[in-house]
Design an enzyme around this catalytic site. Structure first.
Site, mmCIF file in Angstrom:
data_model
loop_
_atom_site.group_PDB
_atom_site.id
_atom_site.type_symbol
_atom_site.label_atom_id
_atom_site.label_comp_id
_atom_site.label_asym_id
_atom_site.label_seq_id
_atom_site.Cartn_x
_atom_site.Cartn_y
_atom_site.Cartn_z
ATOM 1 N N ASP A 29 -4.474 -6.017 -8.129
ATOM 2 C CA ASP A 29 -4.705 -5.405 -6.829
ATOM 3 C C ASP A 29 -5.001 -3.929 -7.110
ATOM 4 O OD1 ASP A 29 -4.902 -5.044 -4.091
ATOM 5 O OD2 ASP A 29 -2.960 -5.960 -3.636
ATOM 6 N N HIS A 83 0.831 -1.204 0.000
ATOM 7 C CA HIS A 83 0.000 0.000 0.000
ATOM 8 C C HIS A 83 0.870 1.260 0.000
ATOM 9 C CE1 HIS A 83 -2.839 -3.024 1.583
ATOM 10 N NE2 HIS A 83 -3.767 -2.272 1.004
#
Length: 336
Positions: free
Chosen positions: A245, A177
């Protein structure tokens, strides 16, 4: 004509007129819900119905309902689940099947038909904390058994599983992230361990790519690496729909058009963009275009795996797992 090659996030608890107009024009293949979209069961069910009506088709609606830190449905209206690794190690494959079957009942009652789970990465001593207890075992064989049971539990409950993060996130010591993890393990070590769970579950309908650089194969993140996507297709043998993702994660670089184009050019079928401004969503949609013929075929095959939930005694599974059902009147019970 095929839908757009995107899965997009939704702004809030209700579908507003402006957002509906944007989604109709964008025509994403699917939509994904987050905590910002969740209040009460009747509200979520209305939102999923409105989203499908907006798109004019039975579009897939996704969520991340793993348990532990990553669960969008929470008490008091839904069950609270322990972290996957904790339950996998204590209860084994039977517990993981039962858990997934109950989770599927909760999701199906709301009109949610795709769950971004199970996590098929192998937990190791150095696995980053953001991921470690979301895994299903400490070795390939244990992960395979628990992830297969989880996937079968979802499918029995009418929910499509998404295996992630292909071809393996467990060796990453950085949080994708925030940073691009770099894995320097030798190819033979990766094949013997990290890739093995995905090869064993390659028959499942959907998977999510990893934003990880594997130096043994390429300099680009797997999501944007033609050699890695080729390995996923040919060596691992995955023939289902491969979604990225979230392309908003900081492991990837460049603007959203660049991220989208690179992911699709590498061989991903559909781009996931979870959080962003309208301008960023528009940029992603424009760069993605429509599903390719191959991606459209994989998408159709994945959706064909949706089926009516098989009968099961949810109360008995609750008792077996030792979880508490939501309070009476919450509207989230399902005995499908």
């Amino acid at each position: 004509m095929s839908s757009g090659a995107t899965i997009l996030g939704v702004e809030g608890l209700v579908l507003g007129r402006d957002e509906a107009a944007f989604l109709r024009a964008a025509d994403p293949w699917g939509l994904i819900l987050f905590a910002r979209n969740i209040d009460r069961p009747e509200q979520v069910a209305r939102l999923t119905a409105d989203l499908r009506a907006c798109l004019g088709r039975d579009a897939p609606i996704l969520i991340d309902q793993e348990g532990g830190r990553v669960q969008r449905l929470r008490a008091p209206h839904w069950r609270e689940w322990p972290a996957p690794l904790d339950q996998a190690l204590s209860g084994g494959a039977r517990a993981m099947w039962a858990r997934a079957r109950v989770q599927a009942a909760e999701l199906a009652a709301l009109g949610i038909d795709v769950n971004c789970a199970p996590t098929c990465d192998i937990a190791g001593d150095l696995t980053h904390p953001f991921l470690r207890n979301r895994c299903m075992g400490l070795d390939a064989a244990t992960v395979i058994a628990n992830a297969r049971a989880t996937a079968e539990g979802f499918l029995a409950g009418g929910v499509l599983p998404v295996i992630k993060h292909m071809p393996g996130h467990g060796r990453a010591t950085a949080d994708s992230h925030k940073h691009l993890p770099v894995v320097t393990a030798a190819a033979e070590d990766l094949r013997a361990s990290d890739f093995a769970p995905f090869a064993a579950l390659a028959d499942l309908p959907m998977a999510m790519s990893a934003h990880i650089r594997f130096t043994a194969f390429d300099d680009a993140p797997a999501t944007q690496s033609a050699p890695m996507i080729g390995l996923i297709r040919e060596e691992i043998g995955f023939g289902g729909l491969l979604m990225t993702d979230d392309i908003g994660m900081e492991a990837l670089s460049g603007g959203f058009a660049e991220r989208t184009a690179a992911s699709l050019a590498a061989g991903c079928d559909v781009v996931l963009h979870c959080n962003g401004t309208r301008a960023e969503f528009e940029e992603t949609v424009a760069a993605a275009g429509r599903l390719s013929p191959q991606a459209a075929a994989r998408a159709e095959a994945a959706l064909a795996c949706r089926r009516a939930p098989e009968p099961v005694d949810i109360a008995a599974l609750d008792a077996e797992l030792g979880v508490s059902a939501p309070v009476a009147g919450s509207g989230s019970e399902a005995h499908g």
